[in-house]
Write an enzyme that holds these catalytic residues in place. Sequence first.
Site, PDB file in Angstrom:
ATOM      1  N   GLY A  13       2.320  99.451  37.323  1.00 37.08           N
ATOM      2  CA  GLY A  13       1.896  98.672  36.262  1.00 37.08           C
ATOM      3  C   GLY A  13       0.740  97.918  36.292  1.00 37.08           C
TER       4      GLY A  13
ATOM      5  N   GLU B  16      -0.181  91.046  40.136  1.00 37.16           N
ATOM      6  CA  GLU B  16       0.903  91.303  39.292  1.00 37.16           C
ATOM      7  C   GLU B  16       0.699  91.692  37.849  1.00 37.16           C
ATOM      8  OE1 GLU B  16       3.757  92.719  38.782  1.00 37.16           O
ATOM      9  OE2 GLU B  16       5.486  91.835  39.809  1.00 37.16           O
TER      10      GLU B  16
ATOM     11  N   VAL C 299       6.323  94.528  26.042  1.00 38.82           N
ATOM     12  CA  VAL C 299       5.013  95.039  25.846  1.00 38.82           C
ATOM     13  C   VAL C 299       4.652  96.397  26.628  1.00 38.82           C
ATOM     14  CG1 VAL C 299       4.287  92.728  24.952  1.00 38.82           C
ATOM     15  CG2 VAL C 299       4.100  93.528  27.486  1.00 38.82           C
TER      16      VAL C 299
ATOM     17  N   ASP D 232       8.230  88.407  34.062  1.00 41.41           N
ATOM     18  CA  ASP D 232       9.220  88.204  33.045  1.00 41.41           C
ATOM     19  C   ASP D 232      10.342  87.323  33.608  1.00 41.41           C
ATOM     20  OD1 ASP D 232      11.280  88.599  30.903  1.00 41.41           O
ATOM     21  OD2 ASP D 232      11.388  90.817  31.100  1.00 41.41           O
TER      22      ASP D 232
HETATM   23  P1  5GP Z   1      10.695  90.201  36.561  1.00 41.28           P
HETATM   24  O1  5GP Z   1      11.165  90.485  37.667  1.00 41.28           O
HETATM   25  O2  5GP Z   1       9.818  89.203  36.226  1.00 41.28           O
HETATM   26  O3  5GP Z   1      12.065  90.254  35.338  1.00 41.28           O
HETATM   27  O4  5GP Z   1      10.037  91.682  35.816  1.00 41.28           O
HETATM   28  C1  5GP Z   1       8.736  92.042  36.344  1.00 41.28           C
HETATM   29  C2  5GP Z   1       8.591  93.604  36.395  1.00 41.28           C
HETATM   30  O5  5GP Z   1       9.547  93.833  35.060  1.00 41.28           O
HETATM   31  C3  5GP Z   1       7.352  93.726  35.727  1.00 41.28           C
HETATM   32  O6  5GP Z   1       6.525  94.102  37.179  1.00 41.28           O
HETATM   33  C4  5GP Z   1       7.331  95.118  34.912  1.00 41.28           C
HETATM   34  O7  5GP Z   1       7.420  96.237  35.788  1.00 41.28           O
HETATM   35  C5  5GP Z   1       8.715  94.880  34.223  1.00 41.28           C
HETATM   36  N1  5GP Z   1       8.451  94.278  32.964  1.00 41.28           N
HETATM   37  C6  5GP Z   1       8.679  93.221  32.436  1.00 41.28           C
HETATM   38  N2  5GP Z   1       8.524  92.868  31.232  1.00 41.28           N
HETATM   39  C7  5GP Z   1       7.885  93.875  30.826  1.00 41.28           C
HETATM   40  C8  5GP Z   1       7.340  94.355  29.443  1.00 41.28           C
HETATM   41  O8  5GP Z   1       7.345  93.538  28.329  1.00 41.28           O
HETATM   42  N3  5GP Z   1       6.924  95.598  29.448  1.00 41.28           N
HETATM   43  C9  5GP Z   1       7.034  96.435  30.553  1.00 41.28           C
HETATM   44  N4  5GP Z   1       6.518  97.686  30.188  1.00 41.28           N
HETATM   45  N5  5GP Z   1       7.504  96.279  31.766  1.00 41.28           N
HETATM   46  C10 5GP Z   1       7.908  94.626  31.863  1.00 41.28           C
END
Ligand code: 5GP
Length: 187
Positions: free
Chosen positions: A54, A109, A163, A113
Amino acid sequence: MISADGSDFVIADSCIGRVVVSESDLQRRVAELGRTITADYAGRPPLLVGVLKGACFFLADLARAIDLPIEIDFMAVSSYGSATTTSGVVRIVKDLDADLTERHVLIVEDIVDSGLTLSYLRRNLLARNPASLEVVALLVKEGLQSVDLDLAYQGFSIPPDFVIGYGLDVAERYRNLPYLATYVEGG
Ligand code: 5GP
């Protein structure tokens, strides 16, 4: 045909929802971040660590906005697969080539999320004895983090919708959208 953010780049797909950050706003903010990082890291050029896949579009643009002799490296961690909810499981799928000892490391990054991925990465990379370790995150979802993020640099705070675009995918699609949009499931 003109796309929702005014550019002439159009992927005709009803799963692409409203524009969350336009292409011009992305480019403007990335340039600003580049200028700030250039000033902050003068005399100690950072190693940019991109989190695949990403962050690769963001890293490519950010790297060109930093006026220092930087280096780049990549790692890949497992996240959502093709689903749109967090698994909470973080696993290194591809590790770095670089030795981080005494390096000024800047994690790049795409989106934070829950913050679980970042908190895991930070602990993992800190154990490799860098001279410093900071994080630049392009996007942070409002109010979803259960962990302290401690971000040195942040692009945009966005609502907690899923997104796509500018590197972010659903099942490997939409990464090449030049702007960020919401994803309309079954749209
Ligand atoms: P976290 O560990 O903070 O919950 O998630 C981080 C990872 O989840 C990001 O690096 C990404 O790969 C994925 N991610 C989180 N939110 C989104 C989103 O809204 N869209 C997409 N495509 N990937 C997300």
